[in-house]
Design an enzyme around this catalytic site. Structure first.
Site, short mmCIF file in Angstrom:
data_model
loop_
_atom_site.label_atom_id
_atom_site.label_comp_id
_atom_site.label_asym_id
_atom_site.label_seq_id
_atom_site.Cartn_x
_atom_site.Cartn_y
_atom_site.Cartn_z
CG HIS A 1 -1.80 1.17 1.36
ND1 HIS A 1 -3.12 1.16 0.99
CD2 HIS A 1 -1.55 2.43 1.79
CE1 HIS A 1 -3.64 2.36 1.21
NE2 HIS A 1 -2.70 3.14 1.70
CD GLU A 2 1.76 3.46 3.66
OE1 GLU A 2 1.97 4.58 3.16
OE2 GLU A 2 0.71 3.19 4.28
CG HIS B 1 0.45 6.22 -0.67
ND1 HIS B 1 -0.62 6.96 -1.08
CD2 HIS B 1 -0.01 5.44 0.35
CE1 HIS B 1 -1.68 6.66 -0.35
NE2 HIS B 1 -1.33 5.73 0.52
#
Length: 157
Positions: A67-68, A71
């Protein structure tokens, strides 16, 4: 797992899932409380909450890292890196990253309300359940503007 092992894991996941290198730092941040991890826009570093590894395991940790990294890679490329952006949602689906991390077991116990207070309108009988007390002199029924009165308080567990 220490910070060096986490750094290696993030680099490996970045190459395997995204086909791109992770060139910044990844480390555990003990001060994170309500989130599994965060991507820092200024430094491009990724911080991870160690409690998610300890309480939910390695698979959850890998999901948070993916998820990170979504980003990270989108921000580096100048594309939409925010949760609401289409680019972000497409990349998350492509790498099978979770949109949200699972709640920690220690937080779910605290989240349960200890009591429920039931109010009723004196005029129309409309019922309202609240976790907190309300000032019946200040608030009125949303249906008919009648006065509210406290009926009962239910204590839980």
């Amino acid at each position: 797992m220490d910070d060096l092992e986490l750094q290696k894991l993030v680099e490996d996941i970045s190459l395997q899932s995204f086909g791109k290198p992770f060139r910044h730092k990844a480390f555990f941040n003990e001060r994170l409380r309500s989130t599994g991890g965060r991507y820092m826009l200024n430094t491009h570093n990724i911080e991870i909450n160690r409690k998610y590894l300890d309480q939910l395991g390695f698979e959850e940790l890998c999901g948070i890292i993916k998820h990170e990294l979504c980003h990270y890679h989108l921000h580096i490329e100048g594309r939409g890196y925010k949760h609401r952006d289409q680019d972000f949602r497409h990349l998350m689906k492509a790498v099978r990253a979770p949109r949200f991390c699972s709640p920690l077991p220690e937080r779910t116990k605290k989240a349960m309300p200890k009591r429920i207070i039931i109010y009723a309108c004196k005029d129309c009988g409309q019922l309202y359940e609240r976790k907190r007390s309300i000032n019946t002199q200040k608030y009125v029924c949303g249906k008919c503007k009648g006065r509210l009165e406290k009926i009962k308080e239910v204590k839980q567990g």
